[in-house]
Design an enzyme around this catalytic site. Structure first.
Site, PDB file in Angstrom:
ATOM      1  N   ILE A  23       0.840  -1.206   0.000  1.00 29.43           N
ATOM      2  CA  ILE A  23       0.000   0.000   0.000  1.00 29.43           C
ATOM      3  C   ILE A  23       0.874   1.254   0.000  1.00 29.43           C
ATOM      4  O   ILE A  23       0.594   2.225  -0.706  1.00 29.43           O
ATOM      5  CB  ILE A  23      -0.926   0.026   1.245  1.00 29.43           C
ATOM      6  CG1 ILE A  23      -1.791  -1.216   1.311  1.00 29.43           C
ATOM      7  CG2 ILE A  23      -1.782   1.289   1.253  1.00 29.43           C
ATOM      8  CD1 ILE A  23      -2.822  -1.346   0.246  1.00 29.43           C
ATOM      9  N   ILE A 154      16.946 -14.536   5.306  1.00 29.17           N
ATOM     10  CA  ILE A 154      17.938 -15.128   4.406  1.00 29.17           C
ATOM     11  C   ILE A 154      17.455 -15.018   2.964  1.00 29.17           C
ATOM     12  O   ILE A 154      18.195 -14.640   2.061  1.00 29.17           O
ATOM     13  CB  ILE A 154      18.168 -16.615   4.766  1.00 29.17           C
ATOM     14  CG1 ILE A 154      18.903 -16.692   6.100  1.00 29.17           C
ATOM     15  CG2 ILE A 154      18.957 -17.345   3.673  1.00 29.17           C
ATOM     16  CD1 ILE A 154      19.145 -18.101   6.588  1.00 29.17           C
ATOM     17  N   GLU A 155      16.170 -15.301   2.747  1.00 26.20           N
ATOM     18  CA  GLU A 155      15.642 -15.378   1.375  1.00 26.20           C
ATOM     19  C   GLU A 155      15.813 -14.095   0.568  1.00 26.20           C
ATOM     20  O   GLU A 155      16.025 -14.137  -0.634  1.00 26.20           O
ATOM     21  CB  GLU A 155      14.137 -15.713   1.387  1.00 26.20           C
ATOM     22  CG  GLU A 155      13.810 -17.112   1.811  1.00 26.20           C
ATOM     23  CD  GLU A 155      13.520 -17.198   3.305  1.00 26.20           C
ATOM     24  OE1 GLU A 155      12.916 -18.168   3.711  1.00 26.20           O
ATOM     25  OE2 GLU A 155      13.924 -16.274   4.058  1.00 26.20           O
ATOM     26  N   LYS A 193       8.472   3.322  20.691  1.00 25.00           N
ATOM     27  CA  LYS A 193       9.820   2.759  20.806  1.00 25.00           C
ATOM     28  C   LYS A 193      10.558   2.769  19.467  1.00 25.00           C
ATOM     29  O   LYS A 193      10.034   2.304  18.453  1.00 25.00           O
ATOM     30  CB  LYS A 193       9.731   1.316  21.341  1.00 25.00           C
ATOM     31  CG  LYS A 193       9.325   1.265  22.803  1.00 25.00           C
ATOM     32  CD  LYS A 193      10.417   1.874  23.653  1.00 25.00           C
ATOM     33  CE  LYS A 193      10.121   1.813  25.128  1.00 25.00           C
ATOM     34  NZ  LYS A 193      11.075   2.623  25.906  1.00 25.00           N
ATOM     35  N   CYS A 386     -17.314 -17.251 -10.699  1.00 26.90           N
ATOM     36  CA  CYS A 386     -16.563 -18.443 -11.063  1.00 26.90           C
ATOM     37  C   CYS A 386     -17.178 -19.693 -10.431  1.00 26.90           C
ATOM     38  O   CYS A 386     -18.233 -20.126 -10.879  1.00 26.90           O
ATOM     39  CB  CYS A 386     -15.089 -18.240 -10.716  1.00 26.90           C
ATOM     40  SG  CYS A 386     -14.009 -19.220 -11.767  1.00 26.90           S
ATOM     41  N   GLY A 388     -18.894 -19.708  -7.927  1.00 28.31           N
ATOM     42  CA  GLY A 388     -20.227 -19.222  -7.539  1.00 28.31           C
ATOM     43  C   GLY A 388     -21.218 -19.385  -8.681  1.00 28.31           C
ATOM     44  O   GLY A 388     -22.375 -19.767  -8.473  1.00 28.31           O
ATOM     45  N   HIS A 512     -13.545 -13.389 -13.203  1.00 26.02           N
ATOM     46  CA  HIS A 512     -13.319 -12.711 -11.916  1.00 26.02           C
ATOM     47  C   HIS A 512     -13.392 -11.193 -12.083  1.00 26.02           C
ATOM     48  O   HIS A 512     -12.364 -10.531 -12.264  1.00 26.02           O
ATOM     49  CB  HIS A 512     -11.964 -13.117 -11.337  1.00 26.02           C
ATOM     50  CG  HIS A 512     -11.948 -14.516 -10.820  1.00 26.02           C
ATOM     51  ND1 HIS A 512     -12.339 -14.843  -9.539  1.00 26.02           N
ATOM     52  CD2 HIS A 512     -11.634 -15.676 -11.425  1.00 26.02           C
ATOM     53  CE1 HIS A 512     -12.257 -16.141  -9.371  1.00 26.02           C
ATOM     54  NE2 HIS A 512     -11.824 -16.684 -10.513  1.00 26.02           N
ATOM     55  N   GLU A 514     -13.848  -8.936  -9.964  1.00 27.51           N
ATOM     56  CA  GLU A 514     -13.216  -8.172  -8.874  1.00 27.51           C
ATOM     57  C   GLU A 514     -11.807  -7.715  -9.237  1.00 27.51           C
ATOM     58  O   GLU A 514     -11.305  -6.734  -8.697  1.00 27.51           O
ATOM     59  CB  GLU A 514     -13.209  -9.002  -7.577  1.00 27.51           C
ATOM     60  CG  GLU A 514     -12.248 -10.200  -7.531  1.00 27.51           C
ATOM     61  CD  GLU A 514     -12.810 -11.485  -8.141  1.00 27.51           C
ATOM     62  OE1 GLU A 514     -13.770 -11.396  -8.939  1.00 27.51           O
ATOM     63  OE2 GLU A 514     -12.282 -12.572  -7.825  1.00 27.51           O
TER      64      GLU A 514
HETATM   65  N1  GLN Z   1     -12.860 -24.751  -9.282  1.00 33.61           N
HETATM   66  C1  GLN Z   1     -13.534 -24.157 -10.390  1.00 33.61           C
HETATM   67  C2  GLN Z   1     -12.828 -24.405 -11.710  1.00 33.61           C
HETATM   68  O1  GLN Z   1     -11.671 -24.728 -11.707  1.00 33.61           O
HETATM   69  C3  GLN Z   1     -13.735 -22.680 -10.162  1.00 33.61           C
HETATM   70  C4  GLN Z   1     -12.453 -21.927 -10.093  1.00 33.61           C
HETATM   71  C5  GLN Z   1     -12.636 -20.559  -9.519  1.00 33.61           C
HETATM   72  O2  GLN Z   1     -13.634 -20.279  -8.885  1.00 33.61           O
HETATM   73  N2  GLN Z   1     -11.654 -19.697  -9.697  1.00 33.61           N
HETATM   74  O3  GLN Z   1     -13.413 -24.260 -12.747  1.00 33.61           O
END
Ligand code: GLN
Length: 562
Positions: A23, A154-155, A193, A386, A388, A512, A514
């Site tokens: 951020i 370390i990484e 601190k 997805c 959902g 997706h 979002e």
């Molecule tokens: N598991 C489901 C698929 O592979 C949905 C994947 C997801 O929701 N990103 O199609």
């Protein structure tokens, strides 16, 4: 005429993880962009995974998928949201990628018999990756490089060594080190601190890096004497010791940084003379976030309800949608397993909308299907993303089309009614790395739909991350029902959006959304889902809008660390 040189700002973190480097870096990126600079960002992740695609969201948070299909760290989501700029695979560098390249080269014999070592081979490859975005876009003014992990790990050492070398090889005004650290408040002593910060800067200086700017995460403002003390012990001018104080929303961070003069200081160090940034759109969105005039309660029903980072972009998308609706979105997290065990009514009776997010694996699926049945029958707005959407397709097949054993091939491979299945060309895939439909794909929308009304266009592009698809064998079965396939891939093969049309707002998407929502531009489907939730609550409560009181914190990142 001298060639333009891209300047680099390196952001490191000290004392503890989760201080909000992502951020802080994004906020600085926004401020520089608003001053007229072309800004890019890189996240260096010191883990050995090639990308986070196969990592458990419990440990790592959400996998942020880009247009080009790369699976990246969730900080890339912050970069895109703050800069309003799409990232690409060049913006996330992991130790796994670096070693992969170096070892492939070694096997090919490219090193001509040399002993391949961390210094110089690994560090040279890191530097090449950090320079790549500047070479692809030579008009880039500034690249902000965020080094994941905490100084002393370390990484992350090869990354720190590489940026030390980069500074050494550059003109002094072309690189800048900023260190984000913690100044804890010890309640019993009533004091802030400084010692952890002193130690963390000492560790940086031991490897040859002297930060020029310190950003101190703190719950209380830093007094002049504390800044002087930190400056003195860390060899940093006290005027360059900045507080990074806890704020109500992450979107306020750039405004605070600007008030404190951080972007001025950065420009001074980099020898840039620029005008003031115009932050009015950000001031406006923060003020709308803080002063909502209505309120809705949205349930998110998923598997990882205890780990909000697994749903980072969804939470942000709700904040953006709330801002555009002048509504406060209260999120309640409901475990799908609890719904299965105790029934939907116990958890969902007073909600204004249900969202089922993406997910993998069988656990909790029956609870999600039950939750969808509940909101479909009660006319409560529903948004399926997805998995959902896939669950909504199964629910409808079972409860409306009478296909009792309808299922997804993912959860029950022996099902006789796989309404969700693998496409023929995906069967037989066993290697889980990078075998999904990933990244941006176009879709065409039916103009007589809620989605079209939201997007206001019939050609869209959205990001995907899934293996399974709607099974076209069942298209006929749905044809005479109220479940409509209203968004398709341009060749008509893949179902991208479904809507149940005898319902106030019931939308499922295979992608997706979002991932593309921005604070200054909420995603159209999230925006309209919240509009529908507001309409639902208004109807439920008569004409009165639910009053906003303070007993519940608004959804999202209130008080969250940034
Ligand atoms: N598991 C489901 C698929 O592979 C949905 C994947 C997801 O929701 N990103 O199609």
């Amino acid at each position: 005429m001298s060639e333009k040189r891209t300047k680099y700002i390196f952001v490191t973190g000290g004392v503890v993880s989760a201080l909000g480097k992502g951020i802080a870096s994004s906020s600085l990126g926004l401020l520089l962009k608003k001053r007229g600079l072309k800004v890019n960002m890189i996240k260096c992740d010191p883990y050995i995974n090639v990308d986070p695609g196969t990592m458990n969201p419990f440990q790592h948070g959400e996998v942020f998928v880009l247009d080009d299909g790369s699976e990246t760290d969730l900080d890339l989501g912050h970069y895109e949201r703050f800069l309003d700029q799409n990232m690409s695979r060049e913006n996330n560098v992991t130790t796994g990628q670096i070693y992969n390249t170096v070892i492939t080269r070694e096997r090919r014999g490219d090193y001509l018999g040399a002993t391949v070592q961390v210094i110089p081979h690994i560090t040279e490859e890191i530097k090449a990756c950090l320079r790549k975005p500047a070479l692809s876009n030579p008009d880039t003014d500034v690249i902000i490089v965020e080094i994941g992990g905490t100084v002393g790990d370390i990484e992350s050492q090869p990354f720190l060594e590489a940026i030390r070398q980069m500074a050494l090889e550059s003109e002094p005004e072309d690189t800048l080190f900023i260190h984000l650290t913690l100044v804890p408040y010890i309640g019993t002593a009533g004091e802030l601190k400084t010692k952890p910060t002193q130690h963390s800067v000492k560790a940086l200086r031991e490897i040859g890096i002297q930060p020029k700017i310190l950003l101190c995460r703190t719950a209380k403002d830093l007094s002049e004497s504390i800044r002087k003390k930190i400056g003195l012990f860390c060899n940093v001018a006290s005027k360059y010791v900045f507080p990074a104080i806890d704020v109500e929303t992450i979107y306020e961070v750039p405004l605070r940084f600007h008030q404190d003069g951080l972007d001025d200081a950065v420009c001074k160090h980099l020898g840039l003379e620029l005008g003031e940034p115009d932050l009015s759109d950000w001031e406006n969105l923060v003020s709308r976030f803080k002063n909502p005039n209505q309120r809705v309660k949205i349930a998110i029903c998923g598997k990882y309800v205890n780990l909000k980072d697994a749903y980072k972009s969804i939470i942000e998308a709700f904040i953006h949608a709330g801002i555009e609706n002048d509504a406060r979105v209260d999120l309640i997290w409901v475990s799908s397993e609890d719904i299965k065990q105790y029934g939907a009514d116990k958890f969902l009776s007073d909600i204004d909308g249900l969202l089922i997010p993406g997910g993998f694996g069988e656990r909790g699926v029956e609870g999600k299907i039950e939750a969808i049945r509940y909101v479909r029958e009660k006319n409560i707005p529903f948004f399926g993303i997805c998995l959902g959407m896939q669950c909504a397709v199964i629910e409808f097949a079972r409860n409306i089309c009478g296909l009792e054993d309808a299922h997804s091939y993912e959860f029950y491979a022996d099902t006789k009614k796989p309404v969700i299945h693998l496409m023929a060309d995906q069967e037989g895939i066993t290697n889980l790395g990078g075998t999904m439909r990933l990244g941006a794909y176009p879709a065409v929308l039916d103009e007589d739909s809620k989605s079209y009304a939201a997007y206001k266009t019939n050609g869209i592009s959205e990001r995907h991350r899934h293996r399974y698809e709607f099974n076209n064998t069942y298209r006929e079965m749905y044809a005479d029902t109220s479940l409509k396939l209203i968004g398709m891939s341009p060749d008509g093969r893949l179902v991208e959006i479904i809507e149940v049309v005898d319902h106030p707002w019931f939308v499922g998407v295979q992608f997706h959304p979002e991932l593309k929502s921005r604070p200054t531009k909420a995603h159209p489907l999230f925006r309209e889902f919240i509009t529908a939730a507001v309409a639902y609550t208004v109807k439920k409560n008569g004409s009165e809008v639910t009053s906003v009181s303070d007993e519940l914190e608004p959804a999202g990142h209130t008080r969250e660390q940034y």
